[in-house]
Each structure stands twice: as structure tokens, then as C-alpha cells.
Design an enzyme around this catalytic site. Structure first.
Site, mmCIF file in Angstrom:
data_model
loop_
_atom_site.group_PDB
_atom_site.id
_atom_site.type_symbol
_atom_site.label_atom_id
_atom_site.label_comp_id
_atom_site.label_asym_id
_atom_site.label_seq_id
_atom_site.Cartn_x
_atom_site.Cartn_y
_atom_site.Cartn_z
ATOM 1 N N GLU A 49 0.825 -1.210 0.000
ATOM 2 C CA GLU A 49 0.000 0.000 0.000
ATOM 3 C C GLU A 49 0.860 1.262 0.000
ATOM 4 O O GLU A 49 0.515 2.249 -0.647
ATOM 5 C CB GLU A 49 -0.970 0.002 1.185
ATOM 6 C CG GLU A 49 -2.081 -1.038 1.063
ATOM 7 C CD GLU A 49 -2.963 -0.843 -0.164
ATOM 8 O OE1 GLU A 49 -2.970 0.266 -0.735
ATOM 9 O OE2 GLU A 49 -3.638 -1.791 -0.567
ATOM 10 N N TYR A 132 -6.132 6.988 3.752
ATOM 11 C CA TYR A 132 -6.316 5.904 2.782
ATOM 12 C C TYR A 132 -5.645 4.619 3.248
ATOM 13 O O TYR A 132 -6.260 3.549 3.294
ATOM 14 C CB TYR A 132 -5.778 6.287 1.385
ATOM 15 C CG TYR A 132 -5.593 5.041 0.567
ATOM 16 C CD1 TYR A 132 -6.707 4.397 0.022
ATOM 17 C CD2 TYR A 132 -4.346 4.426 0.445
ATOM 18 C CE1 TYR A 132 -6.565 3.193 -0.653
ATOM 19 C CE2 TYR A 132 -4.203 3.231 -0.223
ATOM 20 C CZ TYR A 132 -5.309 2.620 -0.772
ATOM 21 O OH TYR A 132 -5.182 1.429 -1.407
ATOM 22 N N ASP A 150 -9.710 6.334 -2.350
ATOM 23 C CA ASP A 150 -8.548 6.712 -3.149
ATOM 24 C C ASP A 150 -9.051 7.281 -4.482
ATOM 25 O O ASP A 150 -10.253 7.479 -4.663
ATOM 26 C CB ASP A 150 -7.633 5.506 -3.372
ATOM 27 C CG ASP A 150 -8.217 4.563 -4.396
ATOM 28 O OD1 ASP A 150 -9.451 4.488 -4.477
ATOM 29 O OD2 ASP A 150 -7.455 3.923 -5.130
ATOM 30 N N CYS A 202 -13.365 1.078 -15.074
ATOM 31 C CA CYS A 202 -13.843 2.452 -14.894
ATOM 32 C C CYS A 202 -12.646 3.393 -14.931
ATOM 33 O O CYS A 202 -12.356 4.119 -13.990
ATOM 34 C CB CYS A 202 -14.595 2.571 -13.572
ATOM 35 S SG CYS A 202 -15.570 4.074 -13.396
ATOM 36 N N CYS A 209 -17.564 0.876 -20.156
ATOM 37 C CA CYS A 209 -18.886 0.760 -19.528
ATOM 38 C C CYS A 209 -19.630 -0.506 -19.976
ATOM 39 O O CYS A 209 -20.420 -1.054 -19.216
ATOM 40 C CB CYS A 209 -19.722 2.001 -19.829
ATOM 41 S SG CYS A 209 -18.995 3.530 -19.177
ATOM 42 N N CYS A 218 -25.337 2.781 -12.872
ATOM 43 C CA CYS A 218 -24.448 3.934 -13.060
ATOM 44 C C CYS A 218 -25.196 5.097 -13.704
ATOM 45 O O CYS A 218 -25.587 5.029 -14.870
ATOM 46 C CB CYS A 218 -23.235 3.546 -13.907
ATOM 47 S SG CYS A 218 -22.058 4.903 -14.096
#
Length: 357
Positions: A49, A132, A150, A202, A209, A218
Site C-alpha cells: 500500500e 487511505y 482513493d 472504470c 462501460c 451507473c
DNA sequence: CAAACGTGGTG
DNA sequence: TCACCAAGTTT
């Protein structure tokens, strides 16, 4: 409920998608292993991370492998030399991460018995761990229902809910959505699912999509504006700064390097002695008495907030030469890969441009 | 809180 | 060529 679907709908759609599409990554414990009762190693989750902050998976993979090969546990990392860690981080960028990485490892070793805190608040108190990362490690390593926010989550939520407010003003609204949608079960898989979706489907430009598991809910897709979201405040233009770097080679092959101050740009990293980098033309500031060669070459490099044009000066000096700044590093231990990229570029350009060559 | 803080890939 | 962008944190 909101906008016609339940708060549980996104997680309900994303978790099965994640179970089918989760990428195998060196730091990831996959859905099958988790189902079999295996738990992720908090050290590896934390290290990944930190490396992934503002950095792509592709750029991180090899660094993660080298770090975990060399320092398999947080205790091992805590015992590492500063210079060794900075050299291993060289090229990955945002070097404050590496300095805080060591501070964090040493705090875990000294204050927590070598065991990472298993709560968001406990993690948040450690160096280099912000909102985060605390949420991500709590969710992924410790199965805590922490809301992970994030850039991916911001983008996915801005689209699903057609949030028109530009970033960063939209952050509170997006955070409220993230907290509502975070599931109590499998929060770590959910967090990784949203981030994977943002990274592979995305995407910022040309989102896919047509294959998105959230397409049915969406709003941006329904409005035909997915690619335009999230809206963002315009960015400032980058100024150009100039400087001079001095590359000194001793006749025995040693090179003259400086360890930069811990704070500021490239803090704690090795670099060629040089002038300050400013918008005004630099004044010569040679670190050693020598016959300087101007190869007529410059390094062009772009940092987060400015462009740099770095002119080079080259010199070869005898073994008894004494520098006013910096230290000679023997040829046998000098590794260009241990330099931050801008400094490595200078070395690459200078190689072959020395007067005697 | 706006600014500082790296780099490599992409369109 | 160049602006944009990436699993942010610190000051």
C-alpha cells in the site's frame, strides 16, 4: 436507499465480479485462499500500500519483490540501514515514502512488538500511514469494515452517482457515499474490487462501460457523461527551473556523490553535487578543483510541480583530490540504479561524454 | 489548506 | 511533444 437502488447493491455486484476477475498480485491473498481461511500478511499488505501510493501496479511489482526478498518481515526491515533502503527505493519516486517506511517499521518493531496495530486508528498513528492507507490495511489485512477512499473510489463513485461537483470540493460527498456503501462482510475484497474496477474498467479515459458490473446502476453512464467525471479543478502550469550538476570521476573509477538533506526534493537520496534549481540561470558552484568539461548536454526531467533543465559539467581528478562537497563512492559499489531517476539520467548522458573517451 | 513531493505510461 | 494520470501523506 438512494437513486433507486440499495446501498448494498454496489458491493453485491462487485464481489462476484472480483471473485472472477481478481488479478493475482504478489501481495494479494486471493478470494479462494481467503475462503479457505488463509489471512494476508499485514507486513506485505502495508508495504504494498505504501508503494502503491500514487504509483501504478506495474511500477511496484519488481520493487515489492526485491524488498520482500531482502527484508521478509517488518522486524528485518526495521534493522536495515537507511542508505540500503533508500538505494532500494531509488527510481520509485516520492522518497518521503521510503523515509517514513523505515520510521514506521522501526516504530512497529520498537513500540508494538513487531506486530502491526489491527485497527484503523492504530495504523493511522504510524508514520507514512494516512487516511487511505489506514483504511486499506485495516480492511485488507484485518477484515475491518473501513471505508477506503482513493482516486479509483472517487472516480467510480462520482460516476455511479453522477456527482457533478469538481474535485477536490466533492471529496466530503464522495466520502459519505463510500462509508454508506462499504459492506460489513468482506470489506477488504470490496475495497480491492472497487480499486481494480477503477484501474481496469472504470478508467479515467475511455471507460469500458459495456463490461462494467455496475452498468445497471451507473447514473453517469445513463446520462452519457461517464468519461467526463469526475470533474476537476484546472491545474496550474509548471514553471521551468534550471541548474548545473557536476559529475566527477576519479582516475580509479570512484565517483563524487552527495547524500541530499532528509527534507525536501529527493530527500535522503544520493545525487551529483550541483547548484540550486531555480527559474533564474544558475551560477557555477563546482564541488572540487578540477579542469571542467562542458559537454553541451542537459538532462530534461519533469517533477510534480516543475520542469527541470539540468546542465552537466564533467571532470576527471587524481586519487588524492579532496572535494569541498560530497564523498567519493568506489567504482565497485557504485550502482546507477541506486540513484533517483533524474540523477541516473545525468549519469547515462554523461557516460561516453567524458573528455578522454 | 494549498503546496510540495517522482516517475513512467498513455493518448 | 506534452498534459494528464496513478492504490496519498505531510506540512
Amino acid at each position: 436507499m438512494r437513486d433507486g437502488f440499495s446501498d448494498r447493491a454496489p458491493a453485491a455486484a462487485l464481489l462476484p465480479w472480483y471473485d472472477r476477475h481478481a488479478r493475482a498480485l504478489p501481495w494479494r491473498t486471493g478470494p479462494e485462499a481467503l475462503a479457505a481461511g488463509e489471512r494476508p500478511d499485514p507486513y506485505r499488505v502495508w508495504l504494498s500500500e505504501i508503494m502503491l501510493q500514487q504509483t501504478t501496479v506495474a511500477a511496484v511489482k519488481d520493487y515489492f519483490r526485491r524488498f520482500t526478498d531482502r527484508w521478509p518481515t517488518v522486524t528485518a526491515l526495521a534493522g536495515a540501514e537507511d542508505a540500503a533502503v533508500m538505494a532500494e527505493w531509488a527510481g520509485l519516486g516520492y522518497y518521503a515514502r521510503a523515509r517514513n517506511l523505515l520510521k514506521c517499521a522501526r516504530a512497529v518493531a520498537a513500540d508494538h512488538g513487531g506486530v502491526f496495530p489491527d485497527t484503523e486508528d492504530g495504523l493511522r498513528a504510524l508514520p507514512g500511514i494516512g487516511p487511505y492507507t489506514a483504511a486499506a490495511v485495516a480492511a485488507i489485512a484485518f477484515d475491518r469494515p473501513a471505508a477506503v477512499m482513493d482516486g479509483n473510489v472517487e472516480r467510480v463513485l462520482a460516476r455511479v452517482f453522477a456527482v457533478q461537483t469538481p474535485l477536490p470540493a466533492a471529496k466530503p460527498e464522495l466520502r459519505a457515499l463510500a462509508e454508506r456503501l462499504t459492506p460489513a462482510t468482506r470489506p477488504g475484497c470490496y475495497a480491492q474490487a472497487v480499486m481494480d474496477l477503477g484501474a481496469t474498467v472504470c478508467t479515467p479515459k475511455s471507460p469500458a462501460c459495456g463490461i462494467c458490473p455496475l452498468m445497471g446502476m451507473c447514473r453517469a453512464r445513463a446520462l452519457g457523461i461517464a468519461a467526463e467525471l469526475p470533474r476537476k479543478a484546472p491545474k496550474k502550469a509548471k514553471p521551468t527551473r534550471q541548474g548545473i550538476a557536476y559529475l566527477v570521476r576519479r582516475t580509479d573509477g570512484a565517483v563524487l556523490l552527495e547524500t541530499r538533506p532528509d527534507s525536501g526534493l529527493l530527500g535522503g537520496m544520493l545525487g551529483w553535487p550541483g547548484t540550486v534549481w531555480a527559474e533564474d540561470a544558475p551560477q557555477e558552484a563546482a564541488p572540487i578543483d578540477a579542469a571542467w568539461h562542458d559537454p553541451g548536454l542537459e538532462v530534461r526531467h519533469t517533477f510534480t510541480h516543475f520542469h527541470l533543465r539540468l546542465a552537466l559539467r564533467l571532470a576527471t581528478v587524481p586519487p588524492d583530490a579532496t572535494p569541498e562537497r560530497g564523498e567519493f563512492h568506489p567504482r565497485a559499489t557504485f550502482r546507477p540504479a541506486s540513484l533517483p531517476t533524474v540523477m541516473r539520467k545525468a549519469w547515462d548522458i554523461a557516460s561516453g561524454a567524458w573528455p578522454e573517451d
